[in-house]
Design an enzyme around this catalytic site. Structure first.
Site, PDB file in Angstrom:
ATOM      1  N   TYR A  97       5.361   3.994 -51.518  1.00  0.00           N
ATOM      2  CA  TYR A  97       4.887   4.559 -52.789  1.00  0.00           C
ATOM      3  C   TYR A  97       3.391   4.275 -52.932  1.00  0.00           C
ATOM      4  O   TYR A  97       2.598   5.187 -53.223  1.00  0.00           O
ATOM      5  CB  TYR A  97       5.665   3.927 -53.943  1.00  0.00           C
ATOM      6  CG  TYR A  97       5.191   4.315 -55.324  1.00  0.00           C
ATOM      7  CD1 TYR A  97       5.559   5.540 -55.884  1.00  0.00           C
ATOM      8  CD2 TYR A  97       4.396   3.465 -56.086  1.00  0.00           C
ATOM      9  CE1 TYR A  97       5.133   5.892 -57.170  1.00  0.00           C
ATOM     10  CE2 TYR A  97       3.969   3.810 -57.361  1.00  0.00           C
ATOM     11  CZ  TYR A  97       4.342   5.023 -57.898  1.00  0.00           C
ATOM     12  OH  TYR A  97       3.920   5.372 -59.170  1.00  0.00           O
ATOM     13  N   SER A 120      -1.389   5.760 -60.128  1.00  0.00           N
ATOM     14  CA  SER A 120      -0.817   4.468 -60.496  1.00  0.00           C
ATOM     15  C   SER A 120      -1.841   3.405 -60.130  1.00  0.00           C
ATOM     16  O   SER A 120      -2.701   3.633 -59.261  1.00  0.00           O
ATOM     17  CB  SER A 120       0.476   4.256 -59.683  1.00  0.00           C
ATOM     18  OG  SER A 120       0.831   2.904 -59.647  1.00  0.00           O
ATOM     19  N   ASP A 168      10.012  22.854 -57.782  1.00  0.00           N
ATOM     20  CA  ASP A 168      10.064  21.709 -56.878  1.00  0.00           C
ATOM     21  C   ASP A 168       8.711  21.701 -56.164  1.00  0.00           C
ATOM     22  O   ASP A 168       8.357  22.690 -55.488  1.00  0.00           O
ATOM     23  CB  ASP A 168      11.226  21.885 -55.883  1.00  0.00           C
ATOM     24  CG  ASP A 168      11.352  20.691 -54.941  1.00  0.00           C
ATOM     25  OD1 ASP A 168      10.320  20.102 -54.561  1.00  0.00           O
ATOM     26  OD2 ASP A 168      12.494  20.364 -54.574  1.00  0.00           O
ATOM     27  N   LYS A 223       0.250   6.964 -53.154  1.00  0.00           N
ATOM     28  CA  LYS A 223      -0.618   7.066 -54.330  1.00  0.00           C
ATOM     29  C   LYS A 223      -2.083   6.795 -53.942  1.00  0.00           C
ATOM     30  O   LYS A 223      -2.997   7.394 -54.498  1.00  0.00           O
ATOM     31  CB  LYS A 223      -0.162   6.095 -55.421  1.00  0.00           C
ATOM     32  CG  LYS A 223       1.181   6.476 -56.062  1.00  0.00           C
ATOM     33  CD  LYS A 223       1.074   7.747 -56.901  1.00  0.00           C
ATOM     34  CE  LYS A 223       2.352   8.071 -57.633  1.00  0.00           C
ATOM     35  NZ  LYS A 223       2.281   9.298 -58.431  1.00  0.00           N
TER      36      LYS A 223
HETATM   37  N1  LIG Z   1       7.239   4.486 -64.170  1.00  0.00           N
HETATM   38  C1  LIG Z   1       6.166   3.802 -63.817  1.00  0.00           C
HETATM   39  O1  LIG Z   1       6.132   2.559 -63.901  1.00  0.00           O
HETATM   40  C2  LIG Z   1       4.923   4.525 -63.343  1.00  0.00           C
HETATM   41  C3  LIG Z   1       3.717   3.819 -63.296  1.00  0.00           C
HETATM   42  C4  LIG Z   1       2.557   4.482 -62.880  1.00  0.00           C
HETATM   43  C5  LIG Z   1       2.632   5.812 -62.525  1.00  0.00           C
HETATM   44  N2  LIG Z   1       3.830   6.482 -62.577  1.00  0.00           N
HETATM   45  C6  LIG Z   1       3.843   7.885 -62.173  1.00  0.00           C
HETATM   46  O2  LIG Z   1       4.196   8.678 -63.291  1.00  0.00           O
HETATM   47  C7  LIG Z   1       4.774   9.919 -62.816  1.00  0.00           C
HETATM   48  C8  LIG Z   1       6.064  10.179 -63.583  1.00  0.00           C
HETATM   49  O3  LIG Z   1       6.996   9.171 -63.229  1.00  0.00           O
HETATM   50  P1  LIG Z   1       8.086   8.612 -64.261  1.00  0.00           P
HETATM   51  O4  LIG Z   1       7.780   7.193 -64.469  1.00  0.00           O
HETATM   52  O5  LIG Z   1       8.210   9.530 -65.401  1.00  0.00           O
HETATM   53  O6  LIG Z   1       9.362   8.676 -63.302  1.00  0.00           O
HETATM   54  P2  LIG Z   1      10.788   9.380 -63.453  1.00  0.00           P
HETATM   55  O7  LIG Z   1      11.331   9.108 -64.802  1.00  0.00           O
HETATM   56  O8  LIG Z   1      11.533   8.951 -62.251  1.00  0.00           O
HETATM   57  O9  LIG Z   1      10.453  10.939 -63.377  1.00  0.00           O
HETATM   58  C9  LIG Z   1      10.009  11.521 -62.177  1.00  0.00           C
HETATM   59  C10 LIG Z   1       9.870  13.013 -62.410  1.00  0.00           C
HETATM   60  O10 LIG Z   1       9.375  13.607 -61.196  1.00  0.00           O
HETATM   61  C11 LIG Z   1      10.263  14.671 -60.860  1.00  0.00           C
HETATM   62  N3  LIG Z   1      10.287  14.960 -59.434  1.00  0.00           N
HETATM   63  C12 LIG Z   1      10.619  14.131 -58.408  1.00  0.00           C
HETATM   64  N4  LIG Z   1      10.536  14.804 -57.239  1.00  0.00           N
HETATM   65  C13 LIG Z   1      10.161  16.070 -57.545  1.00  0.00           C
HETATM   66  C14 LIG Z   1       9.911  17.236 -56.790  1.00  0.00           C
HETATM   67  N5  LIG Z   1      10.042  17.267 -55.443  1.00  0.00           N
HETATM   68  N6  LIG Z   1       9.522  18.361 -57.430  1.00  0.00           N
HETATM   69  C15 LIG Z   1       9.394  18.369 -58.778  1.00  0.00           C
HETATM   70  N7  LIG Z   1       9.627  17.314 -59.565  1.00  0.00           N
HETATM   71  C16 LIG Z   1      10.016  16.173 -58.943  1.00  0.00           C
HETATM   72  C17 LIG Z   1      11.619  14.238 -61.384  1.00  0.00           C
HETATM   73  O11 LIG Z   1      12.484  15.361 -61.461  1.00  0.00           O
HETATM   74  P3  LIG Z   1      14.108  15.222 -61.249  1.00  0.00           P
HETATM   75  O12 LIG Z   1      14.657  14.838 -62.596  1.00  0.00           O
HETATM   76  O13 LIG Z   1      14.518  16.569 -60.789  1.00  0.00           O
HETATM   77  O14 LIG Z   1      14.309  14.136 -60.215  1.00  0.00           O
HETATM   78  C18 LIG Z   1      11.208  13.689 -62.745  1.00  0.00           C
HETATM   79  O15 LIG Z   1      10.985  14.718 -63.653  1.00  0.00           O
HETATM   80  C19 LIG Z   1       4.983   9.740 -61.307  1.00  0.00           C
HETATM   81  O16 LIG Z   1       3.943  10.396 -60.601  1.00  0.00           O
HETATM   82  C20 LIG Z   1       4.878   8.230 -61.122  1.00  0.00           C
HETATM   83  O17 LIG Z   1       4.480   7.876 -59.829  1.00  0.00           O
HETATM   84  C21 LIG Z   1       4.969   5.871 -62.995  1.00  0.00           C
END
Ligand SMILES: NC(=O)c1ccc[n+]([C@@H]2O[C@H](COP(=O)([O-])OP(=O)(O)OC[C@H]3O[C@@H](n4cnc5c(N)ncnc54)[C@H](OP(=O)(O)O)[C@@H]3O)[C@@H](O)[C@H]2O)c1
Length: 244
Positions: free
Chosen positions: A142, A130, A58, A146
């Site tokens: 958010y 992002s 975490d 970022k």
């Molecule tokens: N989706 C988009 O449109 C988008 C666009 C640009 C950038 N991003 C970035 O890409 C990255 C991955 O996001 P995603 O889209 O894959 O989202 P996601 O499917 O919601 O996955 C988020 C991940 O972060 C983990 N997490 C959350 N809080 C945490 C903590 N305190 N310690 C450790 N792990 C934690 C979650 O673990 P749990 O399963 O335990 O919750 C999960 O593995 C993020 O940084 C996000 O901001 C996403």
């Protein structure tokens, strides 16, 4: 300028590796021949590939971060992927604090703890940010977290660059994961974005625009007055006498 960073034969740690982009990154890193992948997750995780070492991590938990550093021992590339993205209207201070705790201070805490290992290997830090780091999206806490993490990434680039650590910022557009499930907008697959990130690292790009939407900004960002000023400020930082 950062050096080209391929994952082949490298030890790589990915935070938030259990789902979404983190999971896709683990698969693509394995496909490209990494020596070891440390898969950080809040809950126990299993993987069929023997090169994967699961880590309970975490990113807001200092004791877990310290235990992870002990366990890993040596590291070439840290990918700070874990993040949260929740809707708010800036009226809820607790929501703002939660975003900052994970997306800013979590990245800071993990990076700070692993920096000695990355300095020894002359490795790399990759921060998954992002487009919202550049322009606020209608998810203000958010976006704010970022944007702050992007500024931290640029400062780290100037400071750690002098010690041979390259620092990459990933400025992705929307990705088709749980985080963006409720947003009715065009999205790129996590698999294609993972490939785009690793291709950008291999090309030594400081800012990586890994999907078609964000890629349209790449050229103007790289030739911008903002980027020129960042380089100027980095030169000042690197010219400052090192603290004893
Ligand atoms: N989706 C988009 O449109 C988008 C666009 C640009 C950038 N991003 C970035 O890409 C990255 C991955 O996001 P995603 O889209 O894959 O989202 P996601 O499917 O919601 O996955 C988020 C991940 O972060 C983990 N997490 C959350 N809080 C945490 C903590 N305190 N310690 C450790 N792990 C934690 C979650 O673990 P749990 O399963 O335990 O919750 C999960 O593995 C993020 O940084 C996000 O901001 C996403």
């Amino acid at each position: 300028m950062p050096k080209s960073m391929e994952v082949t034969d490298k030890a790589v740690l990915v935070t938030g590796a259990n789902r979404g982009l983190g999971k896709a990154l683990v698969e693509e890193i394995l496909r490209r021949g990494a020596k070891r992948v440390y898969a950080g997750a809040r809950k126990p995780l299993a993987h069929a590939d023997r090169r994967v070492t699961p880590l309970i991590l975490d990113v807001t938990d200092t004791a877990q971060i310290e235990a992870a550093v002990e366990r890993v021992g040596s590291l070439d590339i840290l990918i700070n992927n874990a993040g949260i993205g929740l809707y708010d209207d800036l009226g809820d201070r607790a929501a703002l604090e939660r975003h900052l705790a994970v997306n800013l201070l979590g990245v800071h805490g993990v990076t700070d703890a692993f920096l000695p290992l990355l300095t020894s290997s002359r490795g790399a830090v990759v921060n998954i940010l992002s487009e919202a780091a550049l322009v606020p999206f209608p998810i203000p806490s958010y976006s704010l977290s970022k944007a702050a993490a992007f500024s931290m990434t640029q400062s780290l680039r100037a400071l750690a660059g002098a010690r041979g650590v390259s620092v990459h910022a990933v400025l992705s557009g929307p990705i088709d994961t749980d985080m963006s499930r409720d947003a009715d907008i065009p999205k790129s697959s996590a698999e294609s974005v993972a490939k785009g990130i690793l291709d950008g690292m291999a090309r030594g790009e400081e800012e990586i625009f890994p999907d078609p939407k964000s890629a349209s900004m790449a050229e103007s960002w790289r030739g911008s007055a903002f980027k020129a000023l960042e380089r100027q400020m980095a030169a000042f930082v690197q010219a400052m006498p090192a603290k004893s």
